[in-house]
Scaffold this motif. Structure first.
Motif, PDB file in Angstrom:
ATOM      1  N   GLN A  56     -70.501  55.448  50.546  1.00 14.74           N
ATOM      2  CA  GLN A  56     -71.217  54.380  50.563  1.00 14.74           C
ATOM      3  C   GLN A  56     -70.731  53.669  49.467  1.00 14.74           C
ATOM      4  O   GLN A  56     -71.681  52.922  49.093  1.00 14.74           O
ATOM      5  CB  GLN A  56     -72.958  54.673  50.167  1.00 14.74           C
ATOM      6  N   SER A  57     -69.394  52.555  49.287  1.00 19.91           N
ATOM      7  CA  SER A  57     -69.362  51.751  47.883  1.00 19.91           C
ATOM      8  C   SER A  57     -68.929  50.872  49.006  1.00 19.91           C
ATOM      9  O   SER A  57     -69.904  51.215  50.091  1.00 19.91           O
ATOM     10  CB  SER A  57     -67.657  52.362  47.954  1.00 19.91           C
ATOM     11  N   LYS A  58     -69.009  49.696  47.750  1.00 21.59           N
ATOM     12  CA  LYS A  58     -69.179  48.215  48.714  1.00 21.59           C
ATOM     13  C   LYS A  58     -68.181  47.704  48.777  1.00 21.59           C
ATOM     14  O   LYS A  58     -66.789  48.053  48.230  1.00 21.59           O
ATOM     15  CB  LYS A  58     -69.847  48.025  47.262  1.00 21.59           C
ATOM     16  N   VAL A  59     -67.819  47.009  49.904  1.00 20.55           N
ATOM     17  CA  VAL A  59     -66.474  46.501  49.937  1.00 20.55           C
ATOM     18  C   VAL A  59     -66.793  44.646  49.640  1.00 20.55           C
ATOM     19  O   VAL A  59     -67.374  43.808  49.876  1.00 20.55           O
ATOM     20  CB  VAL A  59     -66.704  46.308  51.681  1.00 20.55           C
ATOM     21  N   LEU A  60     -65.250  44.231  48.796  1.00 16.93           N
ATOM     22  CA  LEU A  60     -64.896  43.067  48.675  1.00 16.93           C
ATOM     23  C   LEU A  60     -64.224  41.874  49.440  1.00 16.93           C
ATOM     24  O   LEU A  60     -63.493  42.579  49.671  1.00 16.93           O
ATOM     25  CB  LEU A  60     -64.760  42.747  46.989  1.00 16.93           C
ATOM     26  N   THR A  61     -64.324  41.248  49.584  1.00 17.00           N
ATOM     27  CA  THR A  61     -63.805  40.076  50.747  1.00 17.00           C
ATOM     28  C   THR A  61     -63.223  39.216  49.832  1.00 17.00           C
ATOM     29  O   THR A  61     -63.533  38.523  49.145  1.00 17.00           O
ATOM     30  CB  THR A  61     -64.882  39.632  51.906  1.00 17.00           C
ATOM     31  N   ALA A  62     -61.618  39.047  49.686  1.00 16.66           N
ATOM     32  CA  ALA A  62     -60.670  38.347  48.861  1.00 16.66           C
ATOM     33  C   ALA A  62     -61.050  36.988  50.077  1.00 16.66           C
ATOM     34  O   ALA A  62     -61.124  36.928  50.939  1.00 16.66           O
ATOM     35  CB  ALA A  62     -59.346  38.818  49.110  1.00 16.66           C
ATOM     36  N   SER A  63     -61.304  35.728  49.341  1.00 12.79           N
ATOM     37  CA  SER A  63     -61.342  34.258  50.369  1.00 12.79           C
ATOM     38  C   SER A  63     -60.596  33.580  49.575  1.00 12.79           C
ATOM     39  O   SER A  63     -60.523  33.762  48.199  1.00 12.79           O
ATOM     40  CB  SER A  63     -62.733  34.139  50.066  1.00 12.79           C
TER      41      SER A  63
END
Length: 318
Positions: A262-269
């Protein structure tokens, strides 16, 4: 009484060099010419700019205060000159890139290297910055492209998702957690946690993971960035939750990396000005950066659709 540009120039030259002779050399004029103009300026102002003691000039308090304002003006003039030079150089090729530190340690350098291999005549400048100076560089048109990995919004900037990574746990070798293939937040509780303040973007994400697991987050060491956390884990100070972008920038073997349920996803932008379209060079760099993301295993998941010109996604990340 308003000073004209020549009077300001002479005054600044005397303040900078500390003498009439130095100002004359700096301005390529005679010493008498500098003296006459300086005396005329003081006469028009109605107060002295310098005290003359034994042949030397000493600025008055009024001169020091005036000099601070003059320097502000000259900083703006220098910036105009720099911008003019950059615009001229851009015809042959110049690209300014900024990024947040986590992604700037490895992925941006890899992309720049690949980009330069195909664009040898292009000059690239790159800085890894925190959020405020990064966005200011973009808003001031001192950078054309910014790459960020945590949520951030600004009405004058547009974001394009270009890659994603998860938060993971890192621990020293021979640590009990190193023997497990998948971890939960509950697994982390017995061990000293290196983490971030709750008022920081990373701290808020990690805090959310603990809250969703119904567990308190107790910090043993508080740090300001995942890179600091990586160094402390390597030194044996505890365990940490960091992003995979930061992990990939470290030397293999520094610590063990384990996924968290249940880890968080980081979106590179990609961040760019809302009012300035990307140059052809910048767009070519973006294409290279996307390939780099894909090659390094950070390709966008199905939830993040590619950005299309004319339909900017504002849910960017820093």
């Amino acid at each position: 009484m308003l000073l004209n540009l020549r009077q300001i120039e002479v005054f600044r030259a005397v303040m900078t060099t500390g003498s009439i002779s130095g100002a004359a050399k700096l301005l390529f004029v005679s010493q008498p010419a500098v003296s006459r103009l300086l005396a005329h300026t003081e006469q028009r102002l109605g107060f002295s700019l310098f005290e003359r003691i034994k042949g030397r000039l000493y600025p008055t308090p009024e001169a020091r205060q005036l000099f601070r304002e003059v320097e502000t003006v000259y900083a703006g003039v220098r910036r105009v000159g720099e911008l003019a030079g950059e615009l001229a150089e851009r015809r042959s090729g110049i690209l300014h890139v900024v990024s947040s530190p986590s992604i700037g340690h490895m992925l941006i350098p890899l992309a720049i290297s690949a980009f330069r291999a195909e664009h040898e005549d292009v000059k690239v400048t790159f800085q890894a910055l925190s959020f405020r100076p990064l966005t200011q560089m973009l808003l001031d048109n001192r950078a054309e492209i910014g790459v960020v990995i945590l949520p951030a919004q600004h009405p004058n900037l547009v974001a394009q998702p270009i890659g994603e990574a998860r938060l993971v746990c890192i621990c020293p070798y021979n640590h009990p957690l190193a023997h497990r293939s998948m971890l939960t937040i509950q697994d982390l509780l017995p061990y000293p946690l290196i983490s971030y303040g709750v008022d920081t973007p990373f701290g808020a994400l990690v805090e959310q993971m603990y809250q969703e697991a119904g567990e308190p987050r107790r910090l043993a060491v508080e740090v300001s960035s995942p890179q600091n956390a990586c160094s402390l884990v390597q030194a044996g100070a505890g365990i940490a939750i960091v992003d995979e972008f930061s992990v990939r920038s470290r030397t293999s073997g520094e610590f063990v990396v384990r996924p968290i349920a249940q880890s968080k996803v980081l979106t590179a932008s990609l961040l760019q000005s809302r009012f300035e379209p990307l140059s052809q060079l910048a767009q070519a760099f973006v294409d290279t950066l996307r390939k780099t993301m894909r090659n390094q295993g950070f390709e966008l998941g199905p939830a993040n659709k590619p950005w299309h010109p004319g339909k900017p996604e504002i849910n960017g990340v820093l």
